[in-house]
Design a protein around this motif. Structure first.
Motif, PDB file in Angstrom:
ATOM      1  N   ARG B  79       6.704  64.990  46.706  1.00  0.00           N
ATOM      2  CA  ARG B  79       6.117  63.697  46.350  1.00  0.00           C
ATOM      3  C   ARG B  79       5.836  62.809  47.558  1.00  0.00           C
ATOM      4  O   ARG B  79       6.051  61.592  47.526  1.00  0.00           O
ATOM      5  N   ALA B  80       5.379  63.380  48.630  1.00  0.00           N
ATOM      6  CA  ALA B  80       4.982  62.592  49.804  1.00  0.00           C
ATOM      7  C   ALA B  80       3.710  61.824  49.465  1.00  0.00           C
ATOM      8  O   ALA B  80       2.948  62.243  48.600  1.00  0.00           O
ATOM      9  N   PRO B  81       3.487  60.686  50.128  1.00  0.00           N
ATOM     10  CA  PRO B  81       2.255  59.919  49.889  1.00  0.00           C
ATOM     11  C   PRO B  81       1.016  60.753  50.229  1.00  0.00           C
ATOM     12  O   PRO B  81       1.068  61.617  51.122  1.00  0.00           O
ATOM     13  N   PHE B  82      -0.047  60.461  49.520  1.00  0.00           N
ATOM     14  CA  PHE B  82      -1.320  61.155  49.675  1.00  0.00           C
ATOM     15  C   PHE B  82      -1.719  61.315  51.148  1.00  0.00           C
ATOM     16  O   PHE B  82      -2.068  62.397  51.620  1.00  0.00           O
ATOM     17  N   LEU B  83      -1.633  60.208  51.837  1.00  0.00           N
ATOM     18  CA  LEU B  83      -2.077  60.179  53.238  1.00  0.00           C
ATOM     19  C   LEU B  83      -1.266  61.123  54.105  1.00  0.00           C
ATOM     20  O   LEU B  83      -1.798  61.839  54.959  1.00  0.00           O
ATOM     21  N   VAL B  84       0.049  61.159  53.882  1.00  0.00           N
ATOM     22  CA  VAL B  84       0.932  62.026  54.649  1.00  0.00           C
ATOM     23  C   VAL B  84       0.544  63.486  54.417  1.00  0.00           C
ATOM     24  O   VAL B  84       0.476  64.290  55.352  1.00  0.00           O
ATOM     25  N   VAL B  85       0.252  63.816  53.152  1.00  0.00           N
ATOM     26  CA  VAL B  85      -0.125  65.185  52.801  1.00  0.00           C
ATOM     27  C   VAL B  85      -1.371  65.611  53.574  1.00  0.00           C
ATOM     28  O   VAL B  85      -1.412  66.667  54.211  1.00  0.00           O
ATOM     29  N   VAL B  86      -2.382  64.746  53.530  1.00  0.00           N
ATOM     30  CA  VAL B  86      -3.672  65.095  54.141  1.00  0.00           C
ATOM     31  C   VAL B  86      -3.558  65.181  55.662  1.00  0.00           C
ATOM     32  O   VAL B  86      -4.058  66.119  56.293  1.00  0.00           O
ATOM     33  N   LEU B  87      -2.854  64.224  56.264  1.00  0.00           N
ATOM     34  CA  LEU B  87      -2.724  64.221  57.728  1.00  0.00           C
ATOM     35  C   LEU B  87      -1.858  65.381  58.204  1.00  0.00           C
ATOM     36  O   LEU B  87      -2.136  65.992  59.241  1.00  0.00           O
ATOM     37  N   ALA B  88      -0.805  65.713  57.459  1.00  0.00           N
ATOM     38  CA  ALA B  88       0.065  66.822  57.857  1.00  0.00           C
ATOM     39  C   ALA B  88      -0.707  68.138  57.811  1.00  0.00           C
ATOM     40  O   ALA B  88      -0.522  69.007  58.672  1.00  0.00           O
ATOM     41  N   ALA B  89      -1.578  68.296  56.826  1.00  0.00           N
ATOM     42  CA  ALA B  89      -2.384  69.515  56.742  1.00  0.00           C
ATOM     43  C   ALA B  89      -3.307  69.620  57.958  1.00  0.00           C
ATOM     44  O   ALA B  89      -3.418  70.688  58.591  1.00  0.00           O
ATOM     45  N   ALA B  90      -3.949  68.522  58.297  1.00  0.00           N
ATOM     46  CA  ALA B  90      -4.843  68.527  59.464  1.00  0.00           C
ATOM     47  C   ALA B  90      -4.051  68.820  60.733  1.00  0.00           C
ATOM     48  O   ALA B  90      -4.473  69.639  61.566  1.00  0.00           O
ATOM     49  N   ALA B  91      -2.893  68.201  60.876  1.00  0.00           N
ATOM     50  CA  ALA B  91      -2.080  68.390  62.077  1.00  0.00           C
ATOM     51  C   ALA B  91      -1.619  69.845  62.194  1.00  0.00           C
ATOM     52  O   ALA B  91      -1.634  70.428  63.285  1.00  0.00           O
ATOM     53  N   THR B  92      -1.234  70.448  61.057  1.00  0.00           N
ATOM     54  CA  THR B  92      -0.787  71.844  61.084  1.00  0.00           C
ATOM     55  C   THR B  92      -1.908  72.757  61.555  1.00  0.00           C
ATOM     56  O   THR B  92      -1.710  73.597  62.446  1.00  0.00           O
ATOM     57  N   ALA B  93      -3.086  72.580  60.969  1.00  0.00           N
ATOM     58  CA  ALA B  93      -4.216  73.431  61.360  1.00  0.00           C
ATOM     59  C   ALA B  93      -4.588  73.195  62.822  1.00  0.00           C
ATOM     60  O   ALA B  93      -4.842  74.153  63.571  1.00  0.00           O
ATOM     61  N   ALA B  94      -4.596  71.948  63.246  1.00  0.00           N
ATOM     62  CA  ALA B  94      -4.963  71.632  64.628  1.00  0.00           C
ATOM     63  C   ALA B  94      -3.966  72.246  65.608  1.00  0.00           C
ATOM     64  O   ALA B  94      -4.347  72.847  66.617  1.00  0.00           O
ATOM     65  N   LEU B  95      -2.692  72.141  65.268  1.00  0.00           N
ATOM     66  CA  LEU B  95      -1.640  72.670  66.144  1.00  0.00           C
ATOM     67  C   LEU B  95      -1.750  74.188  66.262  1.00  0.00           C
ATOM     68  O   LEU B  95      -1.717  74.756  67.365  1.00  0.00           O
ATOM     69  N   LEU B  96      -1.902  74.859  65.111  1.00  0.00           N
ATOM     70  CA  LEU B  96      -1.985  76.324  65.124  1.00  0.00           C
ATOM     71  C   LEU B  96      -3.209  76.789  65.911  1.00  0.00           C
ATOM     72  O   LEU B  96      -3.149  77.789  66.622  1.00  0.00           O
ATOM     73  N   ARG B  97      -4.312  76.055  65.793  1.00  0.00           N
ATOM     74  CA  ARG B  97      -5.516  76.461  66.525  1.00  0.00           C
ATOM     75  C   ARG B  97      -5.360  76.204  68.018  1.00  0.00           C
ATOM     76  O   ARG B  97      -5.868  76.960  68.841  1.00  0.00           O
ATOM     77  N   ALA B  98      -4.646  75.120  68.351  1.00  0.00           N
ATOM     78  CA  ALA B  98      -4.417  74.829  69.767  1.00  0.00           C
ATOM     79  C   ALA B  98      -3.536  75.903  70.386  1.00  0.00           C
ATOM     80  O   ALA B  98      -3.712  76.281  71.548  1.00  0.00           O
ATOM     81  N   LEU B  99      -2.590  76.427  69.612  1.00  0.00           N
ATOM     82  CA  LEU B  99      -1.672  77.452  70.123  1.00  0.00           C
ATOM     83  C   LEU B  99      -2.340  78.820  70.219  1.00  0.00           C
ATOM     84  O   LEU B  99      -1.978  79.624  71.065  1.00  0.00           O
TER      85      LEU B  99
END
Lengths: 237, 100
Positions: B79-99
């Protein structure tokens, strides 16, 4: 914004879930939607819309899931017609919301026609959380105006930023779409038959991806409603 | 992107919102119809989630979007806030692609 007359009905206090004041709740939702609007603006421009098109879309279409779906299909290489399908299908639920809100909307036809533009997920949820029609109407209008203002301000900021932020993929922006839709879907899965409808719809879409033009698999997924309704009936006995 | 399709979407979107309040004038739907309408968004959203996670044109591709959706799913479940969900997804994808 409608004026906050300071009145709080007894039922407003009795219900724990919605915010005690319609205006406080409306602004809270508005801020969250505003940041969501920024991501829409960025993605719309990255997907091939002009900043003006992104802004007109947010002002006049004003229903987030449809807008994201439209831009998502365009960004994935689909044509404007293919993008219309899922966007319109997602907007169909607003017709259902509108029907359920009819009794609390303003009486005069002109006011009613204006207020109808605000019929979306957030306003319906806030209105339904109130217990008397007066509070429901105030919550609906306050939420609608707040969400409209923040959504459009966010879209404008995002659309202007959009060109300058570099490759959307390296920022993970493409992963924001499914995450946003998941957050929108999750609360709806509690309805009878919804899990069946979701799984069937997803399976139909996935099976069609290799064969059908972009957007078509999403529209075809609508067929998932049928087993969903049947399963829902089974649950209710 | 053509303005024609965009303006058509504006008109259709408004027509759908206004159909109940303006045309039906307060008549209530039966529970059967309402339950069916309630379900309309569900398979569409599920399809959008899946296609936008593994779709790439007409190909099916497993990339950084899949773990990003996984992170989003956990956050939605918590039950995280909407914004946290969306930003965490973007951050995960960005991090994995950077690695990668």
């Amino acid at each position: 914004m409608p004026q906050d007359d300071g009145y709080r009905g007894a039922m407003d206090v009795a219900i724990a879930k919605p915010p005690s004041s319609a205006v406080t709740g409306a602004v809270g939702i508005g801020v969250a939607v505003g940041v969501y609007g920024i991501s829409f603006g960025v993605l719309a421009v990255a997907g091939g819309l002009s900043p003006a098109q992104a802004c007109v879309m947010s002002m006049l279409v004003f229903t987030g899931a449809s807008q994201f779906a439209f831009v998502g299909v365009i960004a994935g290489g689909g044509g404007a017609l293919a993008a219309m399908g899922p966007a319109v299908m997602l907007a169909v639920r607003n017709a259902a919301y509108g029907l359920s809100l009819t009794s609390i909307l303003p009486e005069r036809l002109r006011d009613r026609a204006l207020a109808a533009h605000l019929v979306i997920d957030e306003t319906t949820a806030m209105a339904r959380a109130q217990s008397d029609p007066g509070a429901a109407r105030r919550a609906f209008l306050a939420t609608g105006v707040s969400v409209w203002v923040f959504w459009n301000a966010g879209t404008l900021v995002g659309a202007l930023l959009g060109g300058g932020i570099g490759d959307p993929k390296s920022l993970g922006l493409d992963a924001m779409f499914p995450a946003a839709f998941l957050a929108l879907l999750a609360p709806q899965l509690r309805r009878p038959g919804a899990p069946v409808a979701a799984v069937t719809g997803a399976a139909i879409a996935l099976a069609l991806v290799p064969f059908a033009p972009a957007g078509v698999p999403i529209v075809a997924a609508l067929a998932g409603v049928v087993p969903g309704v049947l399963a829902g009936k089974g649950v209710r006995g | 992107m053509s303005w024609t399709a965009l303006l058509a979407l504006c008109a259709i979107s408004y027509a759908l919102k206004a159909s109940g309040p303006v045309l039906a004038g307060g008549r209530q739907l039966g529970p059967q119809v309402r339950q069916t309408l309630d379900l309309v968004a569900v398979p569409l959203l599920a399809a959008l989630i899946l296609v936008q996670t593994v779709g790439d044109g007409q190909n099916i591709v497993l990339d950084a979007r899949v773990p990003a959706l996984g992170v989003a799913a956990v956050l939605v479940w918590r039950r995280a806030p909407f914004l946290v969900v969306v930003l965490a997804a973007a951050a995960t994808a960005a991090l994995l692609r950077a690695l990668a």
